[in-house]
Enzyme design. Structure first.
Site, mmCIF file in Angstrom:
data_model
loop_
_atom_site.group_PDB
_atom_site.id
_atom_site.type_symbol
_atom_site.label_atom_id
_atom_site.label_comp_id
_atom_site.label_asym_id
_atom_site.label_seq_id
_atom_site.Cartn_x
_atom_site.Cartn_y
_atom_site.Cartn_z
ATOM 1 N N GLU A 226 0.727 -1.087 -0.003
ATOM 2 C CA GLU A 226 0.172 0.434 0.108
ATOM 3 C C GLU A 226 0.834 1.187 0.443
ATOM 4 O OE1 GLU A 226 -3.029 0.077 3.436
ATOM 5 O OE2 GLU A 226 -3.123 2.240 3.223
ATOM 6 N N ASP A 228 0.292 4.873 0.192
ATOM 7 C CA ASP A 228 -0.399 5.775 0.996
ATOM 8 C C ASP A 228 0.529 7.325 0.616
ATOM 9 O OD1 ASP A 228 -2.170 5.316 2.481
ATOM 10 O OD2 ASP A 228 -0.942 4.392 3.789
ATOM 11 N N GLU A 231 -3.311 11.044 3.157
ATOM 12 C CA GLU A 231 -3.923 10.612 4.325
ATOM 13 C C GLU A 231 -3.749 11.434 5.455
ATOM 14 O OE1 GLU A 231 -4.740 6.208 6.316
ATOM 15 O OE2 GLU A 231 -2.608 6.587 6.024
ATOM 16 N N HIS A 242 4.182 1.573 3.026
ATOM 17 C CA HIS A 242 3.871 0.224 3.680
ATOM 18 C C HIS A 242 4.420 -0.632 3.002
ATOM 19 C CE1 HIS A 242 1.101 2.122 6.662
ATOM 20 N NE2 HIS A 242 0.519 2.156 5.552
#
Ligand SMILES: *[C@@H]1O[C@H](CO)[C@@H](O)[C@H](O)[C@H]1NC(C)=O
Length: 473
Positions: A226, A228, A231, A242
């Protein structure tokens, strides 16, 4: 990420077959986005968005039957005695995007409302066509979008990110819905709240969530890498790679690790990531209402995925951030934490951060940049979501985490929200009318999607640690 369902009203029409319900016709909202070659040289793509399957009405696939397979946070024992039977017996229905879910696309802009009737938040994917997700290849490229976070207070998270989902959503003999109905989600928390994973239901071992009327946790989790990109709410923002598998990997029980499992670090996926949150990195006046990046107004977020050899075949070794607001390019804030320098996510940063903050080096342990490189090389799907946090009240983003930690200790404080803020039952009533808007999505080579300042007039070469100022164009 947690999810909610909304119960659609029942009309009496014939269902057409297993696993795809036809009560509400599925019409994907159109969303344009651009591919650029140089600033001002962009071509428009006719994309679409699709709502994730977990938000959808799941009912009996038998012709003419609309018995719920799932009601509140429990499964129907007759239709769903086990994972395989349940997948065969149940259908995912179409979505009334605006009316039921508060999802509205207009031109190049996607607005996600927080609470709509009984529905809370949403998770949506960018599609290439009506049956496939768009796969983005971001190595040696940059991703740019405009965002309006002005209505997102403490505890809410307007998230724009990439995950290693299959383009067809895992379409198969036992998953006839596929990407057209938003199936196939995975992320670095190995979510176990998904109702369907890999063509099976997740009813075995399902435990309804004690604090959520709509969700629960099953035996299986869906793991993958993942990235991001964003956020955030109006108080705090983070970007975070991640590490994790470059395609959907199904895990079992607490061995999954992540938010939904008893040992967070038990699995092969990195639940923590290597985050850059300006406030956590010591600059408490950079991002927020009236600050350098003024969250009361729309701004542009640029994220560059730089490789060690400056080509798409190289290895990811730096993720760089710029903001653009009112025609001004704003470099990311510098970390002022002793022992963690710079204003971007790179190998040194990701090695130093867990050491200085006394965190588990989860990103490094699960493969670090090599893993993120593999994910980006395989191509990833764009997620556009708005959510609240039943596990940690979003304190990890905008408050002190752990809540009992000493906020003067580096790494604990992430924003100015109270440690009592962000409780879902509170925010779902006090911020029911909150929304986020994502618009003007652009993808292209480094520096092609925004007007970078000419080198002479830029402050991009400012010495590390000096206060960052806006570069006036
Ligand atoms: C992108 O623009 C910045 C700022 O002008 C400059 O420092 C950097 O070298 C540029 N990168 C590329 C790949 O052109």
């Amino acid at each position: 990420m947690y999810s909610k369902i909304a119960l659609a009203s029942v009309l009496f029409q014939a269902a057409r077959g297993q696993q795809v319900g036809t009560n509400t016709p599925e019409t994907h909202p159109a969303l344009t986005w651009e591919t650029c070659t140089a600033p001002g040289s962009c071509t428009s793509n006719n994309g679409k968005v699709v709502l994730d399957s977990n938000w959808r009405w799941v009912h009996s696939a038998a012709a003419g039957s609309y018995t719920n397979c799932y009601t509140g946070n429990t499964w129907d024992a007759t239709l769903c005695p086990d994972d395989v039977t349940c997948a065969a017996n149940c259908a995912l229905d179409g979505a009334d995007y605006t009316g039921t879910y508060g999802v509205t696309a207009t031109g190049n802009s996607l607005k996600l409302n927080f609470v709509t009737g009984t529905n809370v938040g949403s998770r949506n994917y960018l599609m290439k066509d009506d049956s496939n997700y768009e796969i983005l290849y971001m190595l040696n490229q940059e991703f740019t979008f405009d965002v309006d976070v002005s209505n997102l207070g403490c505890g809410l998270n307007g998230a724009l990110y990439l995950v290693s989902m299959a383009a067809d959503g895992g379409l198969s003999a036992t998953n006839k819905a596929g990407a057209a109905y938003g199936t196939g989600y995975c992320d670095s928390q190995c979510p176990r709240d998904l109702k369907f994973i890999g063509g099976k239901a997740n009813v075995e071992g399902w435990t309804p969530e004690s604090n959520s009327a709509n969700s629960g946790t099953g035996n299986n989790g869906a793991c993958c890498a993942e990235m991001d990109i964003w956020e955030a709410n109006s108080i705090s923002a983070a970007y975070t790679p991640h590490a994790g598998p470059a395609s959907l990997t199904i895990c079992d029980g607490d061995a999954c690790g992540g938010t939904y499992s008893s040992n967070r670090y038990a699995g092969d996926t990195d639940p923590d990531g290597c985050d850059f949150n300006s406030y956590r990195q010591g600059d408490t006046t950079f991002y927020g209402p009236g600050m350098t990046v003024d969250t009361t107004k729309v701004f542009t977020v640029v994220t560059q995925f730089l490789t060690d050899d400056g080509t798409a075949d190289g290895n990811l070794n730096e993720i760089k951030r710029f903001y653009v607001q009112d025609g001004t390019v704003i470099p990311n804030s510098e970390s002022t934490i002793p022992g963690i320098t710079g204003n971007s996510v790179n190998t040194d940063y990701c090695q130093n951060q867990p050491t200085v903050f006394n965190d588990t080096p989860s990103f490094e342990n699960k493969g670090g940049f090599a893993s993120m490189t593999a994910g980006l090389k395989a191509g990833m799907v764009l997620v556009l979501s708005l959510w609240d946090d039943y596990a940690d009240s979003m304190l990890w983003l905008d408050s002190d985490d752990p809540a009992t930690g000493d906020p003067t200790v580096p790494g604990i404080a992430r924003g100015t929200c109270a440690t009592t803020s962000g409780v879902p039952s509170d925010v779902e009533s006090s911020q029911a009318s909150a929304y986020v808007t994502y618009s003007n999505i652009k993808v292209g080579p480094i520096n092609s999607t925004f007007a970078a300042p000419a080198t002479k007039r830029s402050v991009l070469g400012a010495a590390a640690g000096r206060p960052q100022r806006r570069a006036v164009l």
